[in-house]
Design a protein around this motif. Structure first.
Motif, PDB file in Angstrom:
ATOM      1  N   GLY A  55       0.781  -1.240   0.000  1.00  0.00           N
ATOM      2  CA  GLY A  55       0.000   0.000   0.000  1.00  0.00           C
ATOM      3  C   GLY A  55       0.804   1.278   0.000  1.00  0.00           C
ATOM      4  O   GLY A  55       1.977   1.287  -0.398  1.00  0.00           O
ATOM      5  N   VAL A  56       0.170   2.352   0.454  1.00  0.00           N
ATOM      6  CA  VAL A  56       0.691   3.712   0.314  1.00  0.00           C
ATOM      7  C   VAL A  56       1.995   3.922   1.096  1.00  0.00           C
ATOM      8  O   VAL A  56       2.024   3.815   2.318  1.00  0.00           O
ATOM      9  CB  VAL A  56      -0.356   4.749   0.771  1.00  0.00           C
ATOM     10  CG1 VAL A  56       0.213   6.166   0.633  1.00  0.00           C
ATOM     11  CG2 VAL A  56      -1.646   4.617  -0.020  1.00  0.00           C
ATOM     12  N   LYS A  76      -2.961   7.355   9.409  1.00  0.00           N
ATOM     13  CA  LYS A  76      -2.856   6.271   8.432  1.00  0.00           C
ATOM     14  C   LYS A  76      -4.117   5.397   8.515  1.00  0.00           C
ATOM     15  O   LYS A  76      -4.659   5.196   9.603  1.00  0.00           O
ATOM     16  CB  LYS A  76      -1.630   5.391   8.715  1.00  0.00           C
ATOM     17  CG  LYS A  76      -0.314   6.140   9.001  1.00  0.00           C
ATOM     18  CD  LYS A  76       0.318   6.683   7.765  1.00  0.00           C
ATOM     19  CE  LYS A  76       1.763   7.110   7.974  1.00  0.00           C
ATOM     20  NZ  LYS A  76       1.963   8.347   8.720  1.00  0.00           N
ATOM     21  N   THR A  77      -4.563   4.874   7.363  1.00  0.00           N
ATOM     22  CA  THR A  77      -5.700   3.957   7.328  1.00  0.00           C
ATOM     23  C   THR A  77      -5.255   2.632   6.706  1.00  0.00           C
ATOM     24  O   THR A  77      -4.591   2.620   5.663  1.00  0.00           O
ATOM     25  CB  THR A  77      -6.873   4.546   6.521  1.00  0.00           C
ATOM     26  OG1 THR A  77      -7.316   5.745   7.171  1.00  0.00           O
ATOM     27  CG2 THR A  77      -8.043   3.570   6.444  1.00  0.00           C
ATOM     28  N   TYR A  78      -5.600   1.530   7.382  1.00  0.00           N
ATOM     29  CA  TYR A  78      -5.196   0.198   6.937  1.00  0.00           C
ATOM     30  C   TYR A  78      -6.402  -0.725   6.811  1.00  0.00           C
ATOM     31  O   TYR A  78      -7.372  -0.610   7.564  1.00  0.00           O
ATOM     32  CB  TYR A  78      -4.251  -0.448   7.954  1.00  0.00           C
ATOM     33  CG  TYR A  78      -2.957   0.284   8.188  1.00  0.00           C
ATOM     34  CD1 TYR A  78      -1.812  -0.014   7.451  1.00  0.00           C
ATOM     35  CD2 TYR A  78      -2.864   1.264   9.179  1.00  0.00           C
ATOM     36  CE1 TYR A  78      -0.619   0.650   7.681  1.00  0.00           C
ATOM     37  CE2 TYR A  78      -1.671   1.937   9.416  1.00  0.00           C
ATOM     38  CZ  TYR A  78      -0.556   1.631   8.665  1.00  0.00           C
ATOM     39  OH  TYR A  78       0.627   2.286   8.893  1.00  0.00           O
ATOM     40  N   SER A 201      -2.374 -10.309   6.646  1.00  0.00           N
ATOM     41  CA  SER A 201      -2.170  -9.405   5.505  1.00  0.00           C
ATOM     42  C   SER A 201      -2.472  -7.985   5.961  1.00  0.00           C
ATOM     43  O   SER A 201      -3.233  -7.780   6.918  1.00  0.00           O
ATOM     44  CB  SER A 201      -3.079  -9.778   4.321  1.00  0.00           C
ATOM     45  OG  SER A 201      -4.430  -9.441   4.593  1.00  0.00           O
ATOM     46  N   LEU A 202      -1.865  -7.016   5.282  1.00  0.00           N
ATOM     47  CA  LEU A 202      -2.100  -5.614   5.645  1.00  0.00           C
ATOM     48  C   LEU A 202      -1.870  -4.740   4.418  1.00  0.00           C
ATOM     49  O   LEU A 202      -0.885  -4.892   3.702  1.00  0.00           O
ATOM     50  CB  LEU A 202      -1.135  -5.178   6.759  1.00  0.00           C
ATOM     51  CG  LEU A 202      -1.428  -3.804   7.379  1.00  0.00           C
ATOM     52  CD1 LEU A 202      -2.745  -3.825   8.152  1.00  0.00           C
ATOM     53  CD2 LEU A 202      -0.295  -3.371   8.311  1.00  0.00           C
ATOM     54  N   ASN A 203      -2.826  -3.838   4.196  1.00  0.00           N
ATOM     55  CA  ASN A 203      -2.707  -2.895   3.093  1.00  0.00           C
ATOM     56  C   ASN A 203      -2.966  -1.492   3.620  1.00  0.00           C
ATOM     57  O   ASN A 203      -4.019  -1.236   4.209  1.00  0.00           O
ATOM     58  CB  ASN A 203      -3.712  -3.238   1.987  1.00  0.00           C
ATOM     59  CG  ASN A 203      -3.589  -2.342   0.766  1.00  0.00           C
ATOM     60  OD1 ASN A 203      -4.467  -1.544   0.475  1.00  0.00           O
ATOM     61  ND2 ASN A 203      -2.492  -2.470   0.046  1.00  0.00           N
ATOM     62  N   ARG A 204      -1.986  -0.597   3.437  1.00  0.00           N
ATOM     63  CA  ARG A 204      -2.189   0.792   3.856  1.00  0.00           C
ATOM     64  C   ARG A 204      -2.953   1.510   2.745  1.00  0.00           C
ATOM     65  O   ARG A 204      -2.444   1.683   1.641  1.00  0.00           O
ATOM     66  CB  ARG A 204      -0.860   1.494   4.128  1.00  0.00           C
ATOM     67  CG  ARG A 204      -1.053   2.914   4.687  1.00  0.00           C
ATOM     68  CD  ARG A 204       0.257   3.688   4.712  1.00  0.00           C
ATOM     69  NE  ARG A 204       1.075   3.341   5.857  1.00  0.00           N
ATOM     70  CZ  ARG A 204       2.379   3.594   5.947  1.00  0.00           C
ATOM     71  NH1 ARG A 204       3.006   4.168   4.925  1.00  0.00           N
ATOM     72  NH2 ARG A 204       3.054   3.264   7.018  1.00  0.00           N
ATOM     73  N   PHE A 210      -2.777  11.439   1.178  1.00  0.00           N
ATOM     74  CA  PHE A 210      -2.697  10.659  -0.060  1.00  0.00           C
ATOM     75  C   PHE A 210      -3.234   9.239   0.123  1.00  0.00           C
ATOM     76  O   PHE A 210      -2.951   8.593   1.134  1.00  0.00           O
ATOM     77  CB  PHE A 210      -1.245  10.613  -0.559  1.00  0.00           C
ATOM     78  CG  PHE A 210      -0.676  11.971  -0.856  1.00  0.00           C
ATOM     79  CD1 PHE A 210      -1.015  12.649  -2.019  1.00  0.00           C
ATOM     80  CD2 PHE A 210       0.174  12.597   0.052  1.00  0.00           C
ATOM     81  CE1 PHE A 210      -0.508  13.916  -2.285  1.00  0.00           C
ATOM     82  CE2 PHE A 210       0.686  13.869  -0.207  1.00  0.00           C
ATOM     83  CZ  PHE A 210       0.343  14.526  -1.373  1.00  0.00           C
ATOM     84  N   GLY A 211      -3.994   8.770  -0.881  1.00  0.00           N
ATOM     85  CA  GLY A 211      -4.576   7.431  -0.826  1.00  0.00           C
ATOM     86  C   GLY A 211      -4.104   6.567  -1.980  1.00  0.00           C
ATOM     87  O   GLY A 211      -3.272   6.978  -2.798  1.00  0.00           O
ATOM     88  N   LEU A 212      -4.641   5.351  -2.049  1.00  0.00           N
ATOM     89  CA  LEU A 212      -4.251   4.399  -3.091  1.00  0.00           C
ATOM     90  C   LEU A 212      -4.494   4.939  -4.504  1.00  0.00           C
ATOM     91  O   LEU A 212      -3.797   4.565  -5.445  1.00  0.00           O
ATOM     92  CB  LEU A 212      -5.015   3.078  -2.910  1.00  0.00           C
ATOM     93  CG  LEU A 212      -4.540   2.190  -1.751  1.00  0.00           C
ATOM     94  CD1 LEU A 212      -5.537   1.060  -1.509  1.00  0.00           C
ATOM     95  CD2 LEU A 212      -3.148   1.630  -2.026  1.00  0.00           C
ATOM     96  N   ASP A 213      -5.473   5.851  -4.636  1.00  0.00           N
ATOM     97  CA  ASP A 213      -5.768   6.405  -5.967  1.00  0.00           C
ATOM     98  C   ASP A 213      -4.652   7.324  -6.473  1.00  0.00           C
ATOM     99  O   ASP A 213      -4.610   7.667  -7.653  1.00  0.00           O
ATOM    100  CB  ASP A 213      -7.106   7.157  -5.960  1.00  0.00           C
ATOM    101  CG  ASP A 213      -7.200   8.218  -4.871  1.00  0.00           C
ATOM    102  OD1 ASP A 213      -6.490   8.088  -3.856  1.00  0.00           O
ATOM    103  OD2 ASP A 213      -7.980   9.170  -5.025  1.00  0.00           O
ATOM    104  N   HIS A 214      -3.712   7.717  -5.595  1.00  0.00           N
ATOM    105  CA  HIS A 214      -2.574   8.557  -5.996  1.00  0.00           C
ATOM    106  C   HIS A 214      -1.325   7.717  -6.331  1.00  0.00           C
ATOM    107  O   HIS A 214      -0.314   8.262  -6.749  1.00  0.00           O
ATOM    108  CB  HIS A 214      -2.181   9.516  -4.867  1.00  0.00           C
ATOM    109  CG  HIS A 214      -3.241  10.513  -4.499  1.00  0.00           C
ATOM    110  ND1 HIS A 214      -4.118  10.330  -3.451  1.00  0.00           N
ATOM    111  CD2 HIS A 214      -3.568  11.706  -5.044  1.00  0.00           C
ATOM    112  CE1 HIS A 214      -4.931  11.364  -3.359  1.00  0.00           C
ATOM    113  NE2 HIS A 214      -4.626  12.217  -4.315  1.00  0.00           N
TER     114      HIS A 214
END
Length: 313
Positions: A55-56, A76-78, A201-204, A210-214
Protein backbone atom coordinates in the motif's frame (compact mmCIF):
# COMPACT_ATOMS: atom_id res chain seq x y z
CA UNK A 1 39.41 24.27 2.10
CA UNK A 2 36.14 24.86 0.24
CA UNK A 3 32.72 23.60 1.11
CA UNK A 4 32.66 20.12 -0.45
CA UNK A 5 29.03 19.51 -1.28
CA UNK A 6 27.86 16.22 -2.71
CA UNK A 7 27.23 16.59 -6.43
CA UNK A 8 23.57 16.36 -7.37
CA UNK A 9 22.65 13.89 -10.10
CA UNK A 10 21.02 15.53 -13.16
CA UNK A 11 18.19 12.98 -12.86
CA UNK A 12 17.39 13.96 -9.27
CA UNK A 13 13.79 15.12 -8.81
CA UNK A 14 12.33 17.27 -6.02
CA UNK A 15 8.94 16.30 -4.70
CA UNK A 16 6.90 13.29 -3.69
CA UNK A 17 6.28 9.87 -5.26
CA UNK A 18 3.24 8.07 -3.82
CA UNK A 19 4.27 4.44 -4.15
CA UNK A 20 2.03 1.37 -3.91
CA UNK A 21 4.50 -0.84 -2.07
CA UNK A 22 4.20 -4.54 -2.89
CA UNK A 23 4.07 -7.16 -0.13
CA UNK A 24 7.47 -8.85 0.24
CA UNK A 25 10.33 -6.35 0.05
CA UNK A 26 11.14 -3.95 2.88
CA UNK A 27 10.41 -0.24 2.47
CA UNK A 28 14.19 0.29 2.30
CA UNK A 29 14.48 -2.27 -0.52
CA UNK A 30 11.93 -0.31 -2.56
CA UNK A 31 13.76 2.98 -1.97
CA UNK A 32 17.12 1.43 -2.87
CA UNK A 33 15.73 0.22 -6.21
CA UNK A 34 14.47 3.73 -7.03
CA UNK A 35 17.67 5.32 -5.73
CA UNK A 36 20.06 3.25 -7.86
CA UNK A 37 17.99 2.47 -10.95
CA UNK A 38 16.62 6.00 -11.37
CA UNK A 39 19.60 7.88 -9.83
CA UNK A 40 17.50 9.44 -7.05
CA UNK A 41 20.33 9.63 -4.56
CA UNK A 42 18.55 12.00 -2.18
CA UNK A 43 15.56 9.95 -1.06
CA UNK A 44 13.54 9.12 2.05
CA UNK A 45 10.10 7.95 3.10
CA UNK A 46 7.36 9.06 5.51
CA UNK A 47 6.35 6.06 7.59
CA UNK A 48 7.79 2.59 6.98
CA UNK A 49 5.73 -0.48 6.05
CA UNK A 50 6.63 -4.00 7.22
CA UNK A 51 7.71 -6.47 4.50
CA UNK A 52 4.32 -8.25 4.78
CA UNK A 53 2.42 -4.98 4.25
CA UNK A 54 1.50 -3.35 0.94
CA UNK A 55 0.00 0.00 0.00
CA UNK A 56 0.69 3.71 0.31
CA UNK A 57 4.35 4.58 0.93
CA UNK A 58 5.24 8.26 0.63
CA UNK A 59 8.65 8.52 -1.05
CA UNK A 60 10.30 11.93 -0.69
CA UNK A 61 12.81 13.01 -3.33
CA UNK A 62 15.47 15.74 -3.33
CA UNK A 63 14.24 18.82 -1.46
CA UNK A 64 11.08 16.80 -0.75
CA UNK A 65 13.02 15.06 2.05
CA UNK A 66 12.68 18.30 4.02
CA UNK A 67 8.95 17.54 4.33
CA UNK A 68 9.50 14.37 6.39
CA UNK A 69 8.27 15.76 9.74
CA UNK A 70 5.12 17.20 8.12
CA UNK A 71 4.11 14.07 6.17
CA UNK A 72 5.19 11.22 8.45
CA UNK A 73 3.03 12.32 11.39
CA UNK A 74 -0.27 12.06 9.49
CA UNK A 75 -3.13 9.65 10.19
CA UNK A 76 -2.86 6.27 8.43
CA UNK A 77 -5.70 3.96 7.33
CA UNK A 78 -5.20 0.20 6.94
CA UNK A 79 -7.24 -2.78 5.78
CA UNK A 80 -6.01 -6.08 7.16
CA UNK A 81 -6.70 -9.71 8.08
CA UNK A 82 -5.67 -11.86 11.02
CA UNK A 83 -5.81 -15.51 12.08
CA UNK A 84 -6.82 -16.70 15.53
CA UNK A 85 -5.25 -19.58 17.49
CA UNK A 86 -1.59 -18.86 16.76
CA UNK A 87 1.18 -16.56 17.99
CA UNK A 88 4.59 -15.87 16.41
CA UNK A 89 7.74 -14.06 17.48
CA UNK A 90 7.14 -11.24 14.95
CA UNK A 91 3.36 -11.01 15.67
CA UNK A 92 2.61 -11.69 11.97
CA UNK A 93 2.26 -14.84 9.88
CA UNK A 94 5.84 -14.56 8.59
CA UNK A 95 7.36 -15.18 12.03
CA UNK A 96 8.35 -18.31 13.90
CA UNK A 97 5.39 -20.02 15.60
CA UNK A 98 5.47 -19.62 19.38
CA UNK A 99 2.13 -21.21 20.31
CA UNK A 100 -0.98 -22.79 18.81
CA UNK A 101 -4.25 -22.83 20.76
CA UNK A 102 -7.77 -24.04 20.12
CA UNK A 103 -10.17 -21.23 19.18
CA UNK A 104 -13.36 -21.13 21.28
CA UNK A 105 -14.19 -17.44 20.80
CA UNK A 106 -17.53 -16.62 19.14
CA UNK A 107 -18.02 -14.27 16.20
CA UNK A 108 -19.46 -11.72 18.66
CA UNK A 109 -16.36 -12.02 20.88
CA UNK A 110 -14.06 -11.27 17.95
CA UNK A 111 -16.18 -8.35 16.69
CA UNK A 112 -16.27 -6.84 20.19
CA UNK A 113 -12.49 -7.10 20.60
CA UNK A 114 -11.80 -5.54 17.18
CA UNK A 115 -14.02 -2.58 18.11
CA UNK A 116 -12.27 -2.37 21.51
CA UNK A 117 -9.14 -1.12 19.70
CA UNK A 118 -10.76 2.31 19.67
CA UNK A 119 -10.47 2.39 23.48
CA UNK A 120 -6.69 1.79 23.43
CA UNK A 121 -4.42 4.75 24.20
CA UNK A 122 -1.06 2.91 24.24
CA UNK A 123 0.56 -0.25 22.96
CA UNK A 124 3.69 -2.34 23.37
CA UNK A 125 6.25 -1.94 20.57
CA UNK A 126 7.00 -5.33 18.91
CA UNK A 127 10.44 -6.82 19.56
CA UNK A 128 10.81 -7.23 15.79
CA UNK A 129 10.53 -3.55 14.84
CA UNK A 130 12.74 -0.69 13.71
CA UNK A 131 12.24 1.14 17.03
CA UNK A 132 15.65 1.76 18.59
CA UNK A 133 17.21 0.95 21.99
CA UNK A 134 20.53 2.68 22.69
CA UNK A 135 20.88 3.41 18.98
CA UNK A 136 20.26 -0.17 17.86
CA UNK A 137 17.03 -1.37 16.15
CA UNK A 138 15.03 -3.78 18.32
CA UNK A 139 14.85 -6.32 15.45
CA UNK A 140 18.65 -6.66 15.40
CA UNK A 141 18.69 -7.37 19.17
CA UNK A 142 15.87 -9.90 18.71
CA UNK A 143 17.68 -11.64 15.83
CA UNK A 144 20.81 -11.91 17.98
CA UNK A 145 18.73 -13.64 20.64
CA UNK A 146 19.21 -10.76 23.07
CA UNK A 147 16.49 -9.54 25.39
CA UNK A 148 14.60 -6.59 23.94
CA UNK A 149 13.38 -3.90 26.35
CA UNK A 150 9.62 -3.45 26.65
CA UNK A 151 8.71 -0.10 25.11
CA UNK A 152 5.23 1.38 25.50
CA UNK A 153 4.06 4.10 23.12
CA UNK A 154 0.93 6.29 23.03
CA UNK A 155 -1.49 5.70 20.14
CA UNK A 156 -4.75 7.17 18.86
CA UNK A 157 -7.26 4.94 17.05
CA UNK A 158 -9.74 7.24 15.32
CA UNK A 159 -11.81 4.67 13.37
CA UNK A 160 -12.37 0.90 13.53
CA UNK A 161 -14.55 -1.18 11.23
CA UNK A 162 -15.22 -4.93 11.32
CA UNK A 163 -15.31 -6.17 7.70
CA UNK A 164 -15.72 -9.92 8.15
CA UNK A 165 -15.39 -12.61 10.83
CA UNK A 166 -15.15 -16.34 10.06
CA UNK A 167 -14.23 -19.30 12.31
CA UNK A 168 -10.53 -18.48 12.64
CA UNK A 169 -10.10 -15.50 10.32
CA UNK A 170 -11.23 -11.88 10.45
CA UNK A 171 -10.76 -8.72 8.41
CA UNK A 172 -10.91 -5.09 9.51
CA UNK A 173 -10.24 -1.48 8.64
CA UNK A 174 -8.55 0.89 11.09
CA UNK A 175 -7.44 4.55 11.06
CA UNK A 176 -4.73 5.43 13.54
CA UNK A 177 -1.97 7.79 14.56
CA UNK A 178 1.43 7.55 12.87
CA UNK A 179 3.68 4.81 14.21
CA UNK A 180 0.85 2.55 15.41
CA UNK A 181 1.78 -1.13 15.00
CA UNK A 182 -1.19 -3.04 13.58
CA UNK A 183 0.62 -6.29 14.45
CA UNK A 184 0.46 -5.23 18.10
CA UNK A 185 -3.26 -4.43 17.86
CA UNK A 186 -3.88 -7.95 16.55
CA UNK A 187 -1.60 -9.51 19.18
CA UNK A 188 -3.37 -7.64 22.00
CA UNK A 189 -6.73 -8.87 20.65
CA UNK A 190 -5.45 -12.46 20.64
CA UNK A 191 -4.26 -12.07 24.24
CA UNK A 192 -7.63 -10.70 25.38
CA UNK A 193 -9.54 -13.51 23.64
CA UNK A 194 -7.12 -16.06 25.10
CA UNK A 195 -6.11 -18.00 21.99
CA UNK A 196 -3.56 -15.70 20.34
CA UNK A 197 -3.76 -14.03 16.92
CA UNK A 198 -1.39 -13.04 14.13
CA UNK A 199 -1.63 -10.53 11.32
CA UNK A 200 -1.90 -12.32 7.96
CA UNK A 201 -2.17 -9.40 5.51
CA UNK A 202 -2.10 -5.61 5.65
CA UNK A 203 -2.71 -2.89 3.09
CA UNK A 204 -2.19 0.79 3.86
CA UNK A 205 -5.04 2.53 2.07
CA UNK A 206 -4.15 6.07 3.09
CA UNK A 207 -1.32 8.12 4.53
CA UNK A 208 -3.06 11.47 4.79
CA UNK A 209 -3.60 13.31 2.57
CA UNK A 210 -2.70 10.66 -0.06
CA UNK A 211 -4.58 7.43 -0.83
CA UNK A 212 -4.25 4.40 -3.09
CA UNK A 213 -5.77 6.41 -5.97
CA UNK A 214 -2.57 8.56 -6.00
CA UNK A 215 -0.17 5.59 -6.12
CA UNK A 216 2.13 4.07 -8.73
CA UNK A 217 3.36 0.49 -8.53
CA UNK A 218 7.06 -0.15 -7.98
CA UNK A 219 7.23 -2.20 -11.22
CA UNK A 220 5.66 0.62 -13.24
CA UNK A 221 8.02 3.20 -11.74
CA UNK A 222 11.15 1.14 -12.43
CA UNK A 223 10.16 -0.15 -15.88
CA UNK A 224 9.26 3.28 -17.28
CA UNK A 225 12.12 5.64 -16.32
CA UNK A 226 11.22 8.04 -19.15
CA UNK A 227 7.90 8.90 -17.46
CA UNK A 228 9.26 9.00 -13.90
CA UNK A 229 9.10 12.82 -13.70
CA UNK A 230 5.38 12.73 -14.55
CA UNK A 231 4.74 10.51 -11.52
CA UNK A 232 6.47 12.87 -9.08
CA UNK A 233 4.20 15.36 -7.31
CA UNK A 234 6.01 18.74 -7.46
CA UNK A 235 7.28 20.16 -4.17
CA UNK A 236 4.70 22.96 -4.21
CA UNK A 237 1.82 20.46 -4.31
CA UNK A 238 3.04 18.00 -1.66
CA UNK A 239 0.92 19.45 1.18
CA UNK A 240 -2.43 20.03 -0.55
CA UNK A 241 -4.21 20.33 2.81
CA UNK A 242 -2.08 23.37 3.79
CA UNK A 243 -2.90 26.93 2.61
CA UNK A 244 -0.47 28.28 0.00
CA UNK A 245 0.59 31.91 -0.37
CA UNK A 246 2.26 33.30 -3.53
CA UNK A 247 4.49 36.24 -2.60
CA UNK A 248 5.74 39.22 -4.57
CA UNK A 249 9.49 39.33 -5.29
CA UNK A 250 10.27 41.79 -2.45
CA UNK A 251 8.39 39.69 0.12
CA UNK A 252 9.98 36.49 -1.20
CA UNK A 253 13.39 38.12 -0.75
CA UNK A 254 12.57 38.87 2.90
CA UNK A 255 11.58 35.23 3.52
CA UNK A 256 14.84 34.00 1.96
CA UNK A 257 16.68 36.23 4.42
CA UNK A 258 14.84 34.57 7.30
CA UNK A 259 12.28 37.32 7.95
CA UNK A 260 9.01 36.52 9.69
CA UNK A 261 6.06 38.13 7.91
CA UNK A 262 3.04 39.52 9.82
CA UNK A 263 -0.12 37.38 9.76
CA UNK A 264 -3.07 39.02 8.01
CA UNK A 265 -6.23 38.77 10.13
CA UNK A 266 -8.54 39.19 7.09
CA UNK A 267 -9.77 35.68 6.07
CA UNK A 268 -9.12 34.84 2.43
CA UNK A 269 -6.45 37.53 2.04
CA UNK A 270 -2.73 36.98 1.39
CA UNK A 271 -0.95 35.70 4.53
CA UNK A 272 -4.26 35.34 6.42
CA UNK A 273 -4.31 33.01 9.40
CA UNK A 274 -4.70 32.48 13.13
CA UNK A 275 -2.30 31.33 15.83
CA UNK A 276 -1.04 27.78 15.16
CA UNK A 277 -1.95 27.71 11.46
CA UNK A 278 0.60 26.25 9.06
CA UNK A 279 1.08 27.21 5.42
CA UNK A 280 3.41 26.91 2.43
CA UNK A 281 4.91 30.08 1.00
CA UNK A 282 5.83 30.23 -2.71
CA UNK A 283 7.47 32.92 -4.83
CA UNK A 284 5.69 34.74 -7.69
CA UNK A 285 6.76 31.96 -10.12
CA UNK A 286 5.23 29.25 -7.92
CA UNK A 287 8.50 27.85 -6.55
CA UNK A 288 8.23 26.79 -2.88
CA UNK A 289 10.12 29.02 -0.45
CA UNK A 290 9.23 27.81 3.02
CA UNK A 291 6.86 26.06 5.38
CA UNK A 292 5.64 28.49 8.02
CA UNK A 293 3.59 28.52 11.21
CA UNK A 294 1.67 31.41 12.79
CA UNK A 295 3.50 32.25 16.03
CA UNK A 296 3.79 35.18 18.42
CA UNK A 297 6.99 37.23 18.10
CA UNK A 298 7.39 40.47 20.10
CA UNK A 299 3.64 40.41 20.87
CA UNK A 300 2.83 40.29 17.13
CA UNK A 301 1.37 37.28 15.28
CA UNK A 302 3.80 36.38 12.49
CA UNK A 303 4.50 33.57 10.05
CA UNK A 304 7.59 31.89 11.53
CA UNK A 305 9.71 29.75 9.21
CA UNK A 306 9.53 26.05 10.02
CA UNK A 307 11.64 24.89 7.07
CA UNK A 308 13.22 26.65 4.11
CA UNK A 309 12.44 24.93 0.79
CA UNK A 310 14.11 27.10 -1.80
CA UNK A 311 16.86 25.49 -3.84
CA UNK A 312 20.31 26.25 -2.53
CA UNK A 313 21.80 25.77 -5.99
Amino acid sequence: MGNRRKKRSPEQRDGLLVLNKPSGPTSADCLNDIKHQLKQFKIGHAGTLDPLASGVLLVMLGNGTKLAPYLSGATKTYCGTFRLGITTDTLDIQGKTVSETEVTATKEDVEREILYWKELTEQEVPAYSAAKHEGKPLYSLAREGKETPVKIKPIVISHVEVLDVQAKEASFRVSCSAGTYIRSLVHSLGTRIGCGAVLTSLNREQSEPFGLDHTHTLANVLENPESFSDKVIPLGETLPHWPRFHLTEPLAGLVKNGAWLPVNDEPGELLAGVLGDRAMILDHLGSPLALVEAKIQDNILKWGILRGLWSQG
